[in-house]
Design a protein around this motif. Sequence first.
Motif, PDB file in Angstrom:
ATOM      1  N   GLU A 186      33.407  68.925 102.883  1.00  0.00           N
ATOM      2  CA  GLU A 186      33.806  68.713 104.277  1.00  0.00           C
ATOM      3  C   GLU A 186      33.947  67.224 104.592  1.00  0.00           C
ATOM      4  N   SER A 187      32.985  66.436 104.148  1.00  0.00           N
ATOM      5  CA  SER A 187      32.981  65.008 104.476  1.00  0.00           C
ATOM      6  C   SER A 187      34.129  64.270 103.802  1.00  0.00           C
ATOM      7  N   LEU A 188      34.354  64.555 102.520  1.00  0.00           N
ATOM      8  CA  LEU A 188      35.453  63.892 101.816  1.00  0.00           C
ATOM      9  C   LEU A 188      36.798  64.346 102.363  1.00  0.00           C
ATOM     10  N   ALA A 189      36.925  65.631 102.723  1.00  0.00           N
ATOM     11  CA  ALA A 189      38.195  66.125 103.257  1.00  0.00           C
ATOM     12  C   ALA A 189      38.567  65.428 104.554  1.00  0.00           C
ATOM     13  N   TYR A 190      37.570  65.076 105.337  1.00  0.00           N
ATOM     14  CA  TYR A 190      37.828  64.402 106.614  1.00  0.00           C
ATOM     15  C   TYR A 190      38.523  63.068 106.389  1.00  0.00           C
ATOM     16  N   GLY A 197      35.949  76.793 102.468  1.00  0.00           N
ATOM     17  CA  GLY A 197      35.834  76.774 103.931  1.00  0.00           C
ATOM     18  C   GLY A 197      35.404  75.419 104.443  1.00  0.00           C
ATOM     19  N   ALA A 198      34.498  74.757 103.718  1.00  0.00           N
ATOM     20  CA  ALA A 198      34.060  73.417 104.119  1.00  0.00           C
ATOM     21  C   ALA A 198      35.203  72.422 104.031  1.00  0.00           C
ATOM     22  N   PHE A 199      36.005  72.514 102.987  1.00  0.00           N
ATOM     23  CA  PHE A 199      37.215  71.695 102.867  1.00  0.00           C
ATOM     24  C   PHE A 199      38.097  71.893 104.091  1.00  0.00           C
ATOM     25  N   ALA A 200      38.288  73.150 104.478  1.00  0.00           N
ATOM     26  CA  ALA A 200      39.115  73.457 105.648  1.00  0.00           C
ATOM     27  C   ALA A 200      38.514  72.883 106.924  1.00  0.00           C
ATOM     28  N   VAL A 201      37.191  72.993 107.064  1.00  0.00           N
ATOM     29  CA  VAL A 201      36.526  72.439 108.248  1.00  0.00           C
ATOM     30  C   VAL A 201      36.720  70.929 108.319  1.00  0.00           C
ATOM     31  N   GLY A 202      36.630  70.255 107.179  1.00  0.00           N
ATOM     32  CA  GLY A 202      36.855  68.810 107.171  1.00  0.00           C
ATOM     33  C   GLY A 202      38.234  68.440 107.660  1.00  0.00           C
ATOM     34  N   MET A 203      39.248  69.180 107.211  1.00  0.00           N
ATOM     35  CA  MET A 203      40.611  68.921 107.685  1.00  0.00           C
ATOM     36  C   MET A 203      40.745  69.231 109.171  1.00  0.00           C
ATOM     37  N   ALA A 204      40.123  70.320 109.614  1.00  0.00           N
ATOM     38  CA  ALA A 204      40.189  70.679 111.032  1.00  0.00           C
ATOM     39  C   ALA A 204      39.531  69.606 111.898  1.00  0.00           C
ATOM     40  N   ARG A 205      38.386  69.103 111.472  1.00  0.00           N
ATOM     41  CA  ARG A 205      37.719  68.055 112.247  1.00  0.00           C
ATOM     42  C   ARG A 205      38.577  66.793 112.319  1.00  0.00           C
ATOM     43  N   SER A 206      39.215  66.447 111.217  1.00  0.00           N
ATOM     44  CA  SER A 206      40.076  65.269 111.207  1.00  0.00           C
ATOM     45  C   SER A 206      41.246  65.438 112.167  1.00  0.00           C
ATOM     46  N   ALA A 207      41.869  66.611 112.146  1.00  0.00           N
ATOM     47  CA  ALA A 207      42.995  66.881 113.042  1.00  0.00           C
ATOM     48  C   ALA A 207      42.544  66.912 114.500  1.00  0.00           C
ATOM     49  N   LEU A 208      41.372  67.486 114.750  1.00  0.00           N
ATOM     50  CA  LEU A 208      40.850  67.557 116.112  1.00  0.00           C
ATOM     51  C   LEU A 208      40.559  66.166 116.659  1.00  0.00           C
ATOM     52  N   ASP A 209      39.883  65.322 115.884  1.00  0.00           N
ATOM     53  CA  ASP A 209      39.565  63.973 116.347  1.00  0.00           C
ATOM     54  C   ASP A 209      40.827  63.164 116.614  1.00  0.00           C
ATOM     55  N   ALA A 210      41.818  63.311 115.756  1.00  0.00           N
ATOM     56  CA  ALA A 210      43.082  62.603 115.976  1.00  0.00           C
ATOM     57  C   ALA A 210      43.758  63.086 117.263  1.00  0.00           C
ATOM     58  N   SER A 211      43.639  64.379 117.544  1.00  0.00           N
ATOM     59  CA  SER A 211      44.272  64.935 118.740  1.00  0.00           C
ATOM     60  C   SER A 211      43.568  64.500 120.019  1.00  0.00           C
ATOM     61  N   VAL A 212      42.237  64.458 119.968  1.00  0.00           N
ATOM     62  CA  VAL A 212      41.488  63.987 121.146  1.00  0.00           C
ATOM     63  C   VAL A 212      41.848  62.538 121.447  1.00  0.00           C
ATOM     64  N   ALA A 213      41.906  61.711 120.407  1.00  0.00           N
ATOM     65  CA  ALA A 213      42.274  60.306 120.612  1.00  0.00           C
ATOM     66  C   ALA A 213      43.688  60.177 121.156  1.00  0.00           C
ATOM     67  N   HIS A 214      44.602  60.941 120.595  1.00  0.00           N
ATOM     68  CA  HIS A 214      45.995  60.874 121.042  1.00  0.00           C
ATOM     69  C   HIS A 214      46.130  61.342 122.488  1.00  0.00           C
ATOM     70  N   ALA A 215      45.431  62.418 122.846  1.00  0.00           N
ATOM     71  CA  ALA A 215      45.531  62.942 124.211  1.00  0.00           C
ATOM     72  C   ALA A 215      44.989  61.954 125.233  1.00  0.00           C
ATOM     73  N   GLY A 216      44.031  61.109 124.829  1.00  0.00           N
ATOM     74  CA  GLY A 216      43.508  60.114 125.743  1.00  0.00           C
ATOM     75  C   GLY A 216      44.385  58.897 125.890  1.00  0.00           C
ATOM     76  N   GLU A 217      45.228  58.639 124.883  1.00  0.00           N
ATOM     77  CA  GLU A 217      46.061  57.432 124.891  1.00  0.00           C
ATOM     78  C   GLU A 217      47.495  57.700 125.319  1.00  0.00           C
ATOM     79  N   ARG A 218      48.030  58.829 124.954  1.00  0.00           N
ATOM     80  CA  ARG A 218      49.436  59.130 125.213  1.00  0.00           C
ATOM     81  C   ARG A 218      49.645  59.506 126.675  1.00  0.00           C
TER      82      ARG A 218
END
Length: 397
Positions: A72-76, A256-277
């Motif tokens: 999970e951590s490396l996938a992020y 599943g942990a690999f998938a969670v890492g990717m999901a967390r990365s996508a989620l964090d990028a989206s939260v940041a984008h939604a606050g800036e855009r």
Amino acid sequence: MATPFTGEGERRKGSVELRALAARRLRPVADRGAPGKVNRPLLATLGELGLLSRVVPLAGPVRAQDLCLLRESLAYACTAAETALALQGLGAHPVVAHGTRAQRARWLPEVAAGRAVAAFALSEPGAGSDAAALELRAEPTGARGAIRAGGADGAAVSGWRLHGEKRWISNAPQADVYTVFARTGPGTRAAGVTAFLVPADRPGLGGEPLEMLGPHPVGTLTFDGVPVGPGDVVGEVGRGFRLAMATLDLFRPSVGAFAVGMARSALDASVAHAGERRAFGGPLKDLQAVSHLLAEMATRTEAAALLVQAAAAAYDAGEPGVAARSAMAKLFATETAQYVVDSAVQIHGARALAHGHLLEHLYREVRAPRIYEGASEVQRTIIAKELFRAAGAGASP
């Protein structure tokens, strides 16, 4: 070697440290690699950092919770590093768990150091998710009593020759050693399958790469009378399918942990984008459609993470129902990651489709885990079978 993390506080601290390490040390090496090729400098760096020795231990078992934390951590931060580490672990795990002293001494130090590349060769053109349909033949070459087939495969033999093909094998044909599953006995489906450890330089072994959607190496292997002997058998003759399924029970939650890492990365990028855009007179986060979508992404991701952790903890504790829990973790987490990454692309708009964007990369990476190590439909079948098995035994799965 770093020690496994225990407890939620240590787990979170360990995840932060691993993300930082991946961004600082692993991503630059990964970025220099070529798509579809084994990145040997990346493997060497994973070995140098002691990360490979946590999934390919020279002594002791692999802890599912530690494996999930790593993936999970490396996938992020670096999916290439995550995949390289996971494939080494998958390819070598049958030897870690069931290898002979000679097999372990020859290969585990090399794989753990990143000097040798390992691969898990189970799938075939007609046996993907239905792995029990494999047809790779191991034809006996003699009957001198050198090894018996555990009473299941008939007369004693002195060796075999492998004939057939494997396909969709990660790290093929560039690996240095393969755990190969072949049919040694007359049985059908899961019966009569044996695992062999086959070095890449064996005569008659060939292969070619496949161009796939994801960037990690995948290829075919061809076996034209490849010789194997008693010293190449991993575990017991005729018991290889059970060995393969036990390996997947460990690695499915970590997919599943690999998938969670990717999901967390996508989620964090989206939260940041939604606050800036800014759009429609304000930041995207002020639009209810966007904020509610982010809330749904976060909730599903957290649920997936908890399911993965529970499955890994059950595996480590030796609890019953591990097959069903592993299947649930892989199923829910990979389907969730697909939803989260797709939603993140929608929030970012056209910029997310540009080559080199984080989400463009994740969008290509996230699709394959719903197929490999058993497609989502296969996971549902496993879960249903375990439900009925438990109901017949009067216990919960």
